[in-house]
Design an enzyme around this catalytic site. Structure first.
Site, PDB file in Angstrom:
ATOM      1  N   HIS A  26      -1.668  -7.676   0.013  1.00 47.60           N
ATOM      2  CA  HIS A  26      -1.212  -6.605  -0.888  1.00 47.60           C
ATOM      3  C   HIS A  26       0.293  -6.748  -1.177  1.00 47.60           C
ATOM      4  O   HIS A  26       0.746  -6.509  -2.292  1.00 47.60           O
ATOM      5  CB  HIS A  26      -1.437  -5.227  -0.254  1.00 47.60           C
ATOM      6  CG  HIS A  26      -2.865  -4.933   0.083  1.00 47.60           C
ATOM      7  ND1 HIS A  26      -3.323  -4.851   1.376  1.00 47.60           N
ATOM      8  CD2 HIS A  26      -3.938  -4.700  -0.707  1.00 47.60           C
ATOM      9  CE1 HIS A  26      -4.610  -4.560   1.365  1.00 47.60           C
ATOM     10  NE2 HIS A  26      -5.019  -4.469   0.124  1.00 47.60           N
ATOM     11  N   SER A 174      -7.350  -9.743   5.158  1.00 42.48           N
ATOM     12  CA  SER A 174      -8.269  -8.702   4.697  1.00 42.48           C
ATOM     13  C   SER A 174      -8.080  -7.484   5.588  1.00 42.48           C
ATOM     14  O   SER A 174      -7.851  -7.624   6.797  1.00 42.48           O
ATOM     15  CB  SER A 174      -9.718  -9.205   4.828  1.00 42.48           C
ATOM     16  OG  SER A 174     -10.613  -8.112   4.774  1.00 42.48           O
TER      17      SER A 174
END
Ligand code: PAF
Length: 268
Positions: A26, A174
């Site tokens: 991110h 993840s």
């Protein structure tokens, strides 16, 4: 109101949609957005309608304070964190359903998932009105679907696909990696290892999708904690299976490590 103010000043807006539990993947989207846009909004919303009834909606990691600190450290201007009741109030009744692209790979295994993704991304685009939106290539099918949706529905938004970010040992970052025990974390390396074998075959000139799938499958099957959900070779734009590598081809896998379902891919 904030976006309207920025737009009145002639500033460009970037959006990085996320479900929180922010990690370096991110962060790379935020960094890119901050570089390419005058102002950046990161949404943090665990979208209930993209989870199936037996999936991990309740257990999905949530830590807004941690996420907000990360967003701030990356130069994000606003964290948009709506409540589920605000996004889907009583009598909510409108969904975005794509005809194809959504019925293979993760879509075949997670019915309704991409209906939930397309709907929430539409809402986020309408709320935030970004000039550019940034998505990771780790969710390659999602990226292809969103690119198609933006074309089909005439959104004036540039979709920027960003490379997969990996741990030093190869595991794709993840939010779901936090579910893995120590043994499972080790076993999870089989995803990137098997894809590396597939990628090497492609680089050596192998064109047959079956040969590539077989090599990846054989490597994953060596790992006792791993159970294959799918190993597929598809055209990136249409997400339909191909027999031969040609054009932009997506080699994508989903593998259960214990109870945790992980995905990874490469584009050939
Ligand atoms: O990739 C995700 O985290 C989600 O699917 C998204 C795009 C934020 C929609 O909920």
């Amino acid at each position: 109101a904030q976006v309207a103010e920025w737009k009145a000043e002639g500033l460009t807006i970037g959006l990085t949609p996320t479900m929180g539990a922010l990690h370096e993947g991110h962060m790379s989207l935020m960094e890119r957005a901050v570089k390419e846009c005058d102002r950046v909004v990161t949404s943090v919303f665990v979208n209930p309608i993209q989870f199936g009834p037996n999936e991990d909606y309740d257990n999905y990691p949530r830590d807004l304070e941690h996420d907000a600190a990360i967003a701030e450290s990356k130069g994000v201007n606003v964290v948009f964190h709506p409540e589920p009741e605000e996004m889907y109030p009583k009598n909510y009744n409108t969904y975005v359903v794509m005809e194809t692209l959504t019925d293979t790979l993760c879509g075949a295994k997670r019915p309704g998932h991409f209906r939930g993704v397309c709907t929430v991304v539409n809402k986020l685009f309408n709320i935030v009105q970004p000039d550019k939106a940034f998505f990771g290539q780790k969710d390659a099918q999602q990226l292809a679907i969103i690119m198609r949706m933006v074309k089909d529905l005439n959104f004036d938004i540039e979709i920027v696909g960003c490379p997969i970010i990996r741990e030093a040992d190869g595991l794709a970052k993840s939010s779901r990696n936090t579910y893995l025990s120590e043994d499972e974390r080790q076993a999870a390396l089989v995803l990137s290892r098997s894809l590396k074998i597939g990628k090497q075959l492609v680089e050596d000139g192998e064109k047959s999708a079956k040969a590539i799938k077989d090599a990846i499958t054989a490597e994953i099957n060596k790992e006792p904690l791993a159970r294959i959900d799918y190993v597929d070779v598809v055209d990136f734009e249409t997400i339909t299976p191909v027999d031969e590598i040609k054009g932009t081809t997506l080699v994508a896998i989903a593998v259960y490590i214990g109870k945790t379902r992980l995905i990874d891919n490469f584009i050939a």
